[in-house]
Design a protein around this motif. Structure first.
Motif, PDB file in Angstrom:
ATOM      1  N   VAL A  14     -17.201  11.222   8.016  1.00  0.00           N
ATOM      2  CA  VAL A  14     -17.947  10.178   7.799  1.00  0.00           C
ATOM      3  C   VAL A  14     -16.710   8.685   6.638  1.00  0.00           C
ATOM      4  O   VAL A  14     -16.331   8.314   5.893  1.00  0.00           O
ATOM      5  N   GLU A  15     -16.800   7.305   7.637  1.00  0.00           N
ATOM      6  CA  GLU A  15     -16.381   6.422   6.851  1.00  0.00           C
ATOM      7  C   GLU A  15     -16.963   5.684   5.955  1.00  0.00           C
ATOM      8  O   GLU A  15     -18.397   5.599   5.665  1.00  0.00           O
ATOM      9  N   GLY A  16     -16.003   5.839   4.906  1.00  0.00           N
ATOM     10  CA  GLY A  16     -16.483   4.611   3.708  1.00  0.00           C
ATOM     11  C   GLY A  16     -16.156   3.899   2.818  1.00  0.00           C
ATOM     12  O   GLY A  16     -14.517   3.925   3.555  1.00  0.00           O
ATOM     13  N   LYS A  17     -15.644   3.251   1.801  1.00  0.00           N
ATOM     14  CA  LYS A  17     -14.725   2.138   1.163  1.00  0.00           C
ATOM     15  C   LYS A  17     -13.899   2.833   1.069  1.00  0.00           C
ATOM     16  O   LYS A  17     -12.956   2.879   1.464  1.00  0.00           O
ATOM     17  N   SER A  18     -14.404   4.078   0.192  1.00  0.00           N
ATOM     18  CA  SER A  18     -13.193   5.067  -0.440  1.00  0.00           C
ATOM     19  C   SER A  18     -12.170   6.042   0.276  1.00  0.00           C
ATOM     20  O   SER A  18     -10.627   6.235   0.033  1.00  0.00           O
ATOM     21  N   ASN A  19     -12.628   6.286   1.462  1.00  0.00           N
ATOM     22  CA  ASN A  19     -11.904   6.607   2.426  1.00  0.00           C
ATOM     23  C   ASN A  19     -11.078   5.844   4.179  1.00  0.00           C
ATOM     24  O   ASN A  19     -10.300   6.160   4.547  1.00  0.00           O
ATOM     25  N   GLN A  20     -11.673   4.673   3.694  1.00  0.00           N
ATOM     26  CA  GLN A  20     -10.988   3.415   4.800  1.00  0.00           C
ATOM     27  C   GLN A  20     -10.506   3.875   5.497  1.00  0.00           C
ATOM     28  O   GLN A  20      -9.146   3.674   6.327  1.00  0.00           O
ATOM     29  N   LEU A  21      -9.123   3.159   4.134  1.00  0.00           N
ATOM     30  CA  LEU A  21      -7.642   3.278   4.474  1.00  0.00           C
ATOM     31  C   LEU A  21      -7.161   4.476   5.294  1.00  0.00           C
ATOM     32  O   LEU A  21      -6.226   4.348   5.912  1.00  0.00           O
ATOM     33  N   ALA A  22      -7.357   5.504   4.311  1.00  0.00           N
ATOM     34  CA  ALA A  22      -7.067   7.186   4.620  1.00  0.00           C
ATOM     35  C   ALA A  22      -6.825   6.905   5.689  1.00  0.00           C
ATOM     36  O   ALA A  22      -6.521   7.647   6.611  1.00  0.00           O
ATOM     37  N   LEU A  23      -8.666   6.944   6.287  1.00  0.00           N
ATOM     38  CA  LEU A  23      -8.867   6.940   7.949  1.00  0.00           C
ATOM     39  C   LEU A  23      -7.846   6.357   8.616  1.00  0.00           C
ATOM     40  O   LEU A  23      -7.805   6.945   9.907  1.00  0.00           O
ATOM     41  N   ALA A  24      -8.065   5.144   8.673  1.00  0.00           N
ATOM     42  CA  ALA A  24      -7.286   3.883   9.201  1.00  0.00           C
ATOM     43  C   ALA A  24      -5.471   4.847   9.505  1.00  0.00           C
ATOM     44  O   ALA A  24      -5.010   4.237  10.921  1.00  0.00           O
ATOM     45  N   ALA A  25      -5.349   4.838   8.723  1.00  0.00           N
ATOM     46  CA  ALA A  25      -3.612   5.277   8.428  1.00  0.00           C
ATOM     47  C   ALA A  25      -4.028   7.017   9.148  1.00  0.00           C
ATOM     48  O   ALA A  25      -2.926   6.742  10.060  1.00  0.00           O
ATOM     49  N   LYS A 155      10.186  12.877  -4.529  1.00  0.00           N
ATOM     50  CA  LYS A 155       9.376  11.867  -4.288  1.00  0.00           C
ATOM     51  C   LYS A 155       8.925  10.113  -4.132  1.00  0.00           C
ATOM     52  O   LYS A 155       8.868  10.123  -3.335  1.00  0.00           O
ATOM     53  N   SER A 156      10.606  10.409  -4.412  1.00  0.00           N
ATOM     54  CA  SER A 156      10.979   8.895  -3.244  1.00  0.00           C
ATOM     55  C   SER A 156      10.551   9.321  -2.245  1.00  0.00           C
ATOM     56  O   SER A 156      10.800   7.902  -1.374  1.00  0.00           O
ATOM     57  N   ARG A 157      11.249  10.200  -1.182  1.00  0.00           N
ATOM     58  CA  ARG A 157      11.170   9.704  -0.043  1.00  0.00           C
ATOM     59  C   ARG A 157       9.693  10.050   0.523  1.00  0.00           C
ATOM     60  O   ARG A 157       9.102   9.689   1.869  1.00  0.00           O
ATOM     61  N   PHE A 158       9.058  10.572  -0.205  1.00  0.00           N
ATOM     62  CA  PHE A 158       7.672  11.295   0.245  1.00  0.00           C
ATOM     63  C   PHE A 158       7.321   9.861   0.278  1.00  0.00           C
ATOM     64  O   PHE A 158       6.509   9.241   1.232  1.00  0.00           O
ATOM     65  N   GLY A 159       7.299   8.828  -0.243  1.00  0.00           N
ATOM     66  CA  GLY A 159       7.005   6.926  -0.367  1.00  0.00           C
ATOM     67  C   GLY A 159       7.889   6.389   0.979  1.00  0.00           C
ATOM     68  O   GLY A 159       7.255   5.057   1.382  1.00  0.00           O
ATOM     69  N   TRP A 160       8.548   6.637   1.585  1.00  0.00           N
ATOM     70  CA  TRP A 160       9.209   6.215   2.430  1.00  0.00           C
ATOM     71  C   TRP A 160       8.547   5.840   3.744  1.00  0.00           C
ATOM     72  O   TRP A 160       8.638   5.077   4.975  1.00  0.00           O
ATOM     73  N   GLY A 161       7.009   6.428   4.141  1.00  0.00           N
ATOM     74  CA  GLY A 161       7.069   5.957   4.889  1.00  0.00           C
ATOM     75  C   GLY A 161       4.807   5.404   4.585  1.00  0.00           C
ATOM     76  O   GLY A 161       5.480   3.981   4.193  1.00  0.00           O
ATOM     77  N   LEU A 162       3.871   5.619   3.950  1.00  0.00           N
ATOM     78  CA  LEU A 162       3.508   5.626   4.034  1.00  0.00           C
ATOM     79  C   LEU A 162       2.142   5.848   3.379  1.00  0.00           C
ATOM     80  O   LEU A 162       1.735   7.804   3.383  1.00  0.00           O
ATOM     81  N   THR A 163       2.061   5.829   2.027  1.00  0.00           N
ATOM     82  CA  THR A 163       0.947   6.750   0.612  1.00  0.00           C
ATOM     83  C   THR A 163       0.359   5.926   0.637  1.00  0.00           C
ATOM     84  O   THR A 163      -0.569   4.956   0.339  1.00  0.00           O
ATOM     85  N   VAL A 164      -1.064   6.974   0.849  1.00  0.00           N
ATOM     86  CA  VAL A 164      -2.643   5.748   0.801  1.00  0.00           C
ATOM     87  C   VAL A 164      -3.523   7.122  -0.159  1.00  0.00           C
ATOM     88  O   VAL A 164      -3.634   8.361  -0.168  1.00  0.00           O
ATOM     89  N   ALA A 165      -4.733   6.002  -0.918  1.00  0.00           N
ATOM     90  CA  ALA A 165      -5.178   7.131  -1.667  1.00  0.00           C
ATOM     91  C   ALA A 165      -6.751   7.326  -0.918  1.00  0.00           C
ATOM     92  O   ALA A 165      -6.816   6.690  -0.775  1.00  0.00           O
TER      93      ALA A 165
END
Ligand code: ADP
Ligand code: MG
Length: 339
Positions: A14-25, A155-165
């Motif tokens: 279920v999509e909501g504001k809280s997971n929208q970005l993560a879902l889109a990604a 840590k730095s490599r994990f950020g090479w792609g996309l990091t979403v909360a």
């Protein structure tokens, strides 16, 4: 053997504001694996849907390409397998296996903290997969930079792609999730009953599911239709327990919302004023409004020491007398939390 959970799909999410970005990604990654976002790094608290989303990508990849090798595993499993491989002198096979996959999904990578040899192995696997254009999805309970005992280069490599909360769901989303779960179970859940549950269970989706299961069980047992009364009865114990827990959670959310920062920031290591001050305010409120001890409050704020909490309480008491802004903020927050 891919270990994907078949009902963790996009259509069950279920999509909501809280997971929208993560879902889109996650959607993007399932359409273009190894493409734009590699690795996809999802982080957030427990029970918010990180594992579900990562499986959803895996399941979608399988549909598009049934013979794709999608490997899902928990980071503890990666560590255990590596240790076994070392003991059996089979580390070359271990490497070959992980490097041969089309997509590698590793869950809860906070467990890599302080496991140096595993981090080393993972670092090389990571590089090999990235170079090969194989998709990686990683999840963690916190922002990568905040994992103590994790090498900087990782840590730095994990950020090479996309990091979403992934954030905790708001009320509307909680209701939508309950209605969705109920309809999947072919169950008649009246909206006011769903609303009642969603209002009282605010922590995460796993807790919501647990509450709904209880309600369903007691409806089956008593052969009564589900309504608000039945919900109240069946969740009585849970809510009594929850009330003690909700308050800290509630304070953190209310303070985060008030200062327009994230709850994750309150629990983070970040020390800049825009986060540190709200954190101190939240700790002082926790001390004032709950029966939790200083160490318990420290724990709830990202595992801080009780002396930090004590310092925060003193600091805020002092500031309330010298700064009209803080005085005003504190008064407003008290009102928000107690009425
Ligand atoms: P996390 O990995 O973040 O701890 P999970 O992915 O295990 O959380 O989610 C906990 C439970 O909640 C799972 O059963 C999952 O299916 C469900 N869930 C979480 N978010 C959603 C959502 N947005 N819609 C439907 N179910 C969800
Ligand atoms: Mg998980």
């Amino acid at each position: 053997q891919h270990n994907l959970v078949s009902n963790y799909t996009f259509s069950n999410f279920v999509e909501g504001k809280s997971n929208q970005l993560a879902l889109a990604a996650a959607n993007q990654v399932s359409e273009n694996p190894g493409g734009a976002y590699n690795p996809l790094f999802l982080y957030g608290g427990v029970g918010l849907g990180k594992t579900h989303l990562m499986h959803a990508v895996g399941n979608a990849l399988k549909i598009n390409k049934p013979d794709a090798r999608i490997v899902y595993l928990h980071s503890e499993r990666f560590v255990a397998d590596m240790v076994k491989a070392l003991q059996l002198n089979a580390i070359a096979d271990f490497k070959r296996y992980y490097r041969s996959v089309d997509a590698l999904l590793i869950d809860d990578i906070q467990f890599f903290a302080k496991k140096d040899r595993s981090q080393e192995e993972f670092f090389h696997t990571f590089n090999a997969l990235l170079e090969g254009g194989q998709q990686m999805i990683l999840t963690c309970d916190r922002y990568p930079k905040e994992i103590d005992g994790l090498e900087e280069r990782l840590k730095s490599r994990f950020g090479w792609g996309l990091t979403v909360a992934v954030e905790p769901p708001d009320l509307e989303t909680r209701v939508a999730i309950l209605m969705n779960k109920a309809s999947q179970a072919r169950l008649d859940l009246p909206p006011d009953a769903a609303f009642f549950i969603a209002q009282r269970i605010r922590s995460n989706v796993r807790e919501l599911e647990g509450a709904l299961k209880r309600v369903i069980a007691s409806a089956n047992f008593t052969r009564r239709p589900i309504d608000v009364d039945l919900v109240k009865e069946s969740l009585k114990d849970l809510l009594a327990l929850q009330d003690k827990q909700v308050s800290l959670d509630n304070i953190q959310r209310t303070v985060a919302e008030y200062y327009k920062i994230k709850v994750a920031d309150l629990n983070s290591r970040r020390r800049n004023r825009s986060v540190a001050r709200p954190r101190q305010v939240a700790m002082a409120l926790a001390k004032e409004l709950t029966n939790y001890s200083l160490p318990e409050i420290g724990d709830a704020f990202g595992g801080r020491d009780h002396t930090t909490v004590l310092h925060a309480c003193r600091k805020i008491r002092e500031l309330r007398e010298t700064s009209s802004d803080i005085h005003e903020d504190y008064k407003n927050l008290l009102r928000l939390l107690t009425t």
